[in-house]
Design an enzyme around this catalytic site. Structure first.
Site, PDB file in Angstrom:
ATOM      1  N   PHE A 192       0.841  -1.199   0.000  1.00  0.00           N
ATOM      2  CA  PHE A 192       0.000   0.000   0.000  1.00  0.00           C
ATOM      3  C   PHE A 192       0.879   1.254   0.000  1.00  0.00           C
ATOM      4  O   PHE A 192       0.647   2.187  -0.781  1.00  0.00           O
ATOM      5  CB  PHE A 192      -0.946   0.006   1.215  1.00  0.00           C
ATOM      6  CG  PHE A 192      -1.792   1.244   1.258  1.00  0.00           C
ATOM      7  CD1 PHE A 192      -2.931   1.347   0.461  1.00  0.00           C
ATOM      8  CD2 PHE A 192      -1.428   2.332   2.043  1.00  0.00           C
ATOM      9  CE1 PHE A 192      -3.692   2.507   0.456  1.00  0.00           C
ATOM     10  CE2 PHE A 192      -2.186   3.498   2.040  1.00  0.00           C
ATOM     11  CZ  PHE A 192      -3.325   3.585   1.252  1.00  0.00           C
ATOM     12  N   ASP A 193       1.885   1.269   0.877  1.00  0.00           N
ATOM     13  CA  ASP A 193       2.797   2.421   0.938  1.00  0.00           C
ATOM     14  C   ASP A 193       3.421   2.686  -0.430  1.00  0.00           C
ATOM     15  O   ASP A 193       3.598   3.819  -0.847  1.00  0.00           O
ATOM     16  CB  ASP A 193       3.917   2.169   1.955  1.00  0.00           C
ATOM     17  CG  ASP A 193       3.381   2.252   3.382  1.00  0.00           C
ATOM     18  OD1 ASP A 193       2.241   2.698   3.560  1.00  0.00           O
ATOM     19  OD2 ASP A 193       4.118   1.844   4.312  1.00  0.00           O
ATOM     20  N   SER A 198      -1.743  12.077  13.862  1.00  0.00           N
ATOM     21  CA  SER A 198      -1.059  10.858  13.447  1.00  0.00           C
ATOM     22  C   SER A 198       0.430  10.993  13.799  1.00  0.00           C
ATOM     23  O   SER A 198       0.796  11.883  14.570  1.00  0.00           O
ATOM     24  CB  SER A 198      -1.262  10.679  11.956  1.00  0.00           C
ATOM     25  OG  SER A 198      -0.786   9.427  11.586  1.00  0.00           O
ATOM     26  N   LYS A 205       5.529   0.676  18.939  1.00  0.00           N
ATOM     27  CA  LYS A 205       4.429   1.063  18.069  1.00  0.00           C
ATOM     28  C   LYS A 205       3.570  -0.185  17.892  1.00  0.00           C
ATOM     29  O   LYS A 205       3.967  -1.145  17.227  1.00  0.00           O
ATOM     30  CB  LYS A 205       4.953   1.575  16.732  1.00  0.00           C
ATOM     31  CG  LYS A 205       3.873   2.208  15.896  1.00  0.00           C
ATOM     32  CD  LYS A 205       4.472   3.036  14.784  1.00  0.00           C
ATOM     33  CE  LYS A 205       3.422   3.864  14.056  1.00  0.00           C
ATOM     34  NZ  LYS A 205       2.263   3.133  13.607  1.00  0.00           N
ATOM     35  N   LYS A 244       9.970   2.980  11.921  1.00  0.00           N
ATOM     36  CA  LYS A 244       9.302   1.743  11.461  1.00  0.00           C
ATOM     37  C   LYS A 244      10.326   0.657  11.131  1.00  0.00           C
ATOM     38  O   LYS A 244      11.312   0.916  10.450  1.00  0.00           O
ATOM     39  CB  LYS A 244       8.462   2.040  10.214  1.00  0.00           C
ATOM     40  CG  LYS A 244       7.363   3.070  10.466  1.00  0.00           C
ATOM     41  CD  LYS A 244       6.063   2.412  10.870  1.00  0.00           C
ATOM     42  CE  LYS A 244       5.347   1.896   9.696  1.00  0.00           C
ATOM     43  NZ  LYS A 244       4.003   2.292   9.481  1.00  0.00           N
TER      44      LYS A 244
HETATM   45  S1  IVH Z   1       1.276   8.273  19.643  1.00  0.00           S
HETATM   46  C1  IVH Z   1       0.070  12.395  18.778  1.00  0.00           C
HETATM   47  N1  IVH Z   1       2.212   5.941  20.372  1.00  0.00           N
HETATM   48  O1  IVH Z   1       0.163   4.661  15.306  1.00  0.00           O
HETATM   49  C2  IVH Z   1       0.664  11.044  18.874  1.00  0.00           C
HETATM   50  N2  IVH Z   1       0.752   6.027  18.515  1.00  0.00           N
HETATM   51  O2  IVH Z   1       0.892   5.755  12.763  1.00  0.00           O
HETATM   52  C3  IVH Z   1      -0.119  10.060  18.155  1.00  0.00           C
HETATM   53  N3  IVH Z   1       0.267   3.859  17.516  1.00  0.00           N
HETATM   54  O3  IVH Z   1      -2.549   6.846  15.153  1.00  0.00           O
HETATM   55  C4  IVH Z   1      -0.004   8.686  18.521  1.00  0.00           C
HETATM   56  N4  IVH Z   1       1.470   2.667  18.901  1.00  0.00           N
HETATM   57  O4  IVH Z   1      -2.861   4.649  16.458  1.00  0.00           O
HETATM   58  C5  IVH Z   1       1.438   6.616  19.510  1.00  0.00           C
HETATM   59  N5  IVH Z   1       3.076   3.937  21.149  1.00  0.00           N
HETATM   60  C6  IVH Z   1       2.315   4.604  20.290  1.00  0.00           C
HETATM   61  C7  IVH Z   1       1.599   3.959  19.263  1.00  0.00           C
HETATM   62  C8  IVH Z   1       0.829   4.715  18.387  1.00  0.00           C
HETATM   63  C9  IVH Z   1       0.661   2.647  17.860  1.00  0.00           C
HETATM   64  C10 IVH Z   1      -0.614   4.179  16.378  1.00  0.00           C
HETATM   65  C11 IVH Z   1      -1.636   5.226  16.663  1.00  0.00           C
HETATM   66  C12 IVH Z   1      -1.379   6.307  15.649  1.00  0.00           C
HETATM   67  C13 IVH Z   1      -0.640   5.561  14.590  1.00  0.00           C
HETATM   68  C14 IVH Z   1       0.220   6.484  13.742  1.00  0.00           C
END
Ligand code: IVH
Length: 740
Positions: free
Chosen positions: A52-53, A98, A131, A330
């Site tokens: 997708f990316d 995000s 993450k 990532k």
């Molecule tokens: S912080 C303002 N921390 O990844 C900060 N997000 O790709 C926003 N996600 O929408 C999120 N693990 O759903 C944060 N340890 C983590 C995370 C995390 C997964 C998800 C989250 C975000 C998405 C962005």
């Protein structure tokens, strides 16, 4: 070439975008939209995140070149996730942002440089966390009560999933403890634990429903159920990763202390985060979880690095899309989609017949993958795999890749079911279940099945057994099933030590086509083309052939336990073999021992004992041992001095350290004790000498400090053979005189 016309009724300016490019852009945009819909609205994506990316990046690349194609309607400009669904829309009390992504240490350094530059000499810490590959949720608590739960949606408006979230065991209805704000938004990720994922899919397949392609879709699909009772039946978990709006309590100054408080309120926080204050420590955290990403109960796709102090987060601010105070690093994907070309079956050394997947070759985590394990026919059925399916391939750590699930939405109807063969694919014998109702099938033709013999021989030659370096898979196949001569030099493993150069040189095998893997044939005669394995073009032995024979010669004196392990007796692995060797000291005595005596050995129970008896009951098995013995294999750890005999090491105290080549640790201890030595676990002034193998550790350091002789394995052998008189220290004293 078609242009677009800008301006009405006046001098028209034509911006030309080639039709071909415009069409390609439209096609890609539609494709991206479709995949987003499948991902966000249906929870059933049909391509991997990486693919997708790639699509999105191709679209962005076109728009970079032709900016006029970058309309507000382009998927590159829209926030994903705002799809019309069956759920009620709700507005988040504050916007859900995000994260920006980085894919390399260099990119991460660029971000870190900026943070260090912008924060100047302000002391700051960075919070590193995982993450989580799940579904973002936003929970609103008022006076400690959960009043709303929503998906992220477009960041401003999400779907109301309150009744579903209320069924998740780890999410409290009511917060407890101190400093609970009047109103607080808790953000986190809902995930499906990996172990439970396979179970859910097996259940879905059994009831005729479509399985989920991966754990994240399973989480999203389970959470976004119209009937919350379905959600309740799924083992969903949540982990908090941030706060949104906070009203009525201003005491949180750091994200990490926020997590501590949130935990006390009864919410699930992650045990895996670390607050660090150096660039090196950030990278160490990333490297650690890069290596150990499968030690965590949920899937992770990277690490998130955040500025810990909230005051500094505010100072750094955010863009419309993502905060400047956080970044995601990532990892290379551990999952990829490919096609299941075929399901084949392989026969192992114990005759177990296992299906395995042949897939269209793909590169995953740095290696090209062509095959994946499938364990047994039940696994194929439980996963709901059909030959021809697009499948999600997963690599967990160092282990062999596995197929996670099929992408059922991509089926065309031409896929076919896998049927487990009823006959051995190599020798044609009818397969049997070992026990009634057992799903593992076996080929009963242990002696003559080419696959079993080849695999047993390979195992016998492996490092765990006789360590015959030059006996690899090509040699094993050539020795057991050559094209010529008709009589193979190895009919069973008993023939191993009777190999001679004269038997090896004439061996010919079929030349295989490197692409098809099939034998090649002479175009004129139609005969199979043959090649030598052990002789060079002049008919002389290859260097590796000489080395092979030398290897085999030295293998004759390998420790008894290695021979025993190498016999491929069911349930007799290296541990049981070592215990048996220690107790019985020869293969002959093991053969003659009663089932009770065998079973009374440490670590050897009735099952292993019965298996040994069964093995030795077979005539051709006993012949293997006879043939080895006749060819000069040692097959024993006979002590030069029998029990009750003289005790030449009486009065001597010994410590053994490290790994010895030819003695298991226990065997070394016993060999000393039987000669009257006292064996201790530590080194002291009264220690006479230390026997040191590989990686000896601190005992040797201590011995050196105390001026106690350290013997290597050769010295040790001499000592056991000839007694303490054979060894004198630098002062000319014999070992038995040193402590006097
Ligand atoms: S912080 C303002 N921390 O990844 C900060 N997000 O790709 C926003 N996600 O929408 C999120 N693990 O759903 C944060 N340890 C983590 C995370 C995390 C997964 C998800 C989250 C975000 C998405 C962005």
């Amino acid at each position: 070439m078609k242009g677009i016309t800008v301006g009405e009724g006046q001098h028209a300016e034509t911006v030309t975008v080639p039709t071909r490019v415009r069409d390609e852009h439209a096609r890609l945009a539609a494709e991206v939209e479709e995949h987003r819909h499948r991902y966000y609205a249906d929870d059933m994506p049909v391509i991997s995140d990486t693919d997708f990316d790639q699509l999105l990046r191709s679209l962005e690349a076109i728009e970079e070149r032709y900016p006029e194609l970058r309309s507000p309607n382009s998927p590159t400009q829209k926030v994903a996730g705002s799809y019309k669904t069956d759920f009620t829309s709700v507005e988040h009390p504050s916007r859900m942002l995000s994260l920006d992504n980085t894919y390399s240490e260099d990119d991460l350094d660029v971000w870190l440089d900026r943070i260090y530059r912008e924060l100047g000499d302000q002391t700051h810490q960075l919070l590193c966390e995982l993450k989580v590959d799940g579904l973002a949720v936003d929970l609103t608590y008022e006076h400690g009560r959960l009043v709303q739960a929503a998906t992220r949606g477009d960041g401003r408006i999400g779907e109301d999933i309150t009744p579903n979230v209320q069924t998740i065991a780890g999410i409290p209805e009511q917060l407890v403890g101190v400093h609970v704000p009047d109103r607080v938004e808790i953000r986190g990720e809902v995930y499906f634990p990996m172990a439970a994922f396979e179970e859910l899919n097996a259940h879905l397949v059994a009831e005729g429903s479509k399985p989920f392609a991966n754990a994240r879709n399973a989480a999203a699909g389970s959470l976004r159920q119209k009937d919350a009772r379905v959600t309740a039946a799924r083992p969903l978990h949540m982990v908090v990763h941030g706060l949104g709006l906070v009203e009525g309590f201003q005491g949180i100054d750091r994200l990490s202390s926020g997590y501590d408080l949130i935990k006390q309120w009864g919410l699930p926080t992650s045990p895996y985060y670390r607050v660090v204050d150096s660039r090196a420590a950030v990278k160490e955290f990333i490297a650690y979880y890069g290596e150990n990403r499968h030690s965590v109960t949920h899937e992770i796709d990277g690490v998130v690095i955040k500025v810990d102090q909230l005051r500094l987060q505010v100072r750094l601010g955010s863009t419309a899309r993502a905060p400047r105070w956080a970044i995601a690093f990532k990892y290379a994907p551990a999952q990829i989609n490919t096609r299941l070309v075929d399901i084949k079956v392989g026969v192992g050394r114990t005759g177990r017949v296992t299906p395995y997947a042949q897939v269209e070759p793909v590169t995953l985590a740095g290696s090209v993958i062509e095959y994946a394990t499938l364990h047994n026919q039940d696994v194929v059925r439980a996963k709901g795999l059909l030959i021809g399916d697009t499948v999600v391939l997963r690599k967990a750590g160092d282990v062999i890749p596995e197929i996670l699930a099929p992408v059922a939405d991509l089926r065309t109807g031409s896929e076919r079911r896998f049927v487990m063969p009823t006959r051995c694919p190599e020798c044609g014998s009818p397969l049997r279940a070992l026990k009634e109702g057992d799903s593992d099938l076996r080929c009963p033709n242990a002696r003559a099945c080419p696959a079993q013999l080849r695999e047993r021989l390979l195992y016998l030659a492996s490092r765990a057994c006789l360590n015959i370096e030059h006996l690899g898979s090509v040699a094993a196949a050539a020795l057991t099933h050559p094209l010529k001569p008709a009589e193979p030099p190895i009919v069973d493993e008993g023939d191993l030590f009777n190999l001679t150069i004269d038997k090896l040189l004439p061996i010919r095998v079929s030349a295989l086509d490197p692409v098809s893997g099939l034998p090649t044939r002479d175009p004129q005669t139609g005969e199979e083309t043959v090649v030598t394995v052990f002789a060079n073009q002049r008919g002389k032995p290859k260097k590796s052939t000489v080395a092979l024979l030398r290897n085999i010669e030295s293998a004759k004196s390998r420790p008894l336990e290695r021979f025993l392990t190498g016999l491929s007796i069911r349930h007799v692995g290296p541990v049981a073999a070592a215990a048996l060797a220690r107790k019985f000291r020869s293969l002959e005595r093991i053969e003659q021992a009663s089932v009770e005596d065998l079973g009374a050995t440490d670590g050897v129970g009735p099952i292993i004992a019965a298996s040994l008896k069964e093995w030795f009951a077979e005539d051709w098995h006993r012949q293997i041992v006879r043939k080895w013995k006749a060819a000069g294999a040692v097959l024993a750890e006979e002590l030069p001095v029998a029990e009750g005999g003289p005790r030449p090491l009486e009065g001597i105290t010994v410590a053994v350290s490290g790994t010895l080549r030819y003695f298991s640790r226990d065997a070394a201890i016993e060999a000393l004790q039987i000669r009257g030595a006292r064996v201790t676990g530590s080194v002291s002034k009264s220690t006479s000498f230390v026997v040191a193998g590989e990686n000896p550790g601190s005992k040797v350091d201590r011995a050196n400090r105390l001026n106690i002789p350290v013997l290597n394995e050769d010295d040790f052998d001499i000592l056991l053979d000839r007694g303490p008189m054979s060894w004198t220290d630098a002062a000319g004293r014999r070992l038995d005189q040193r402590n006097n």
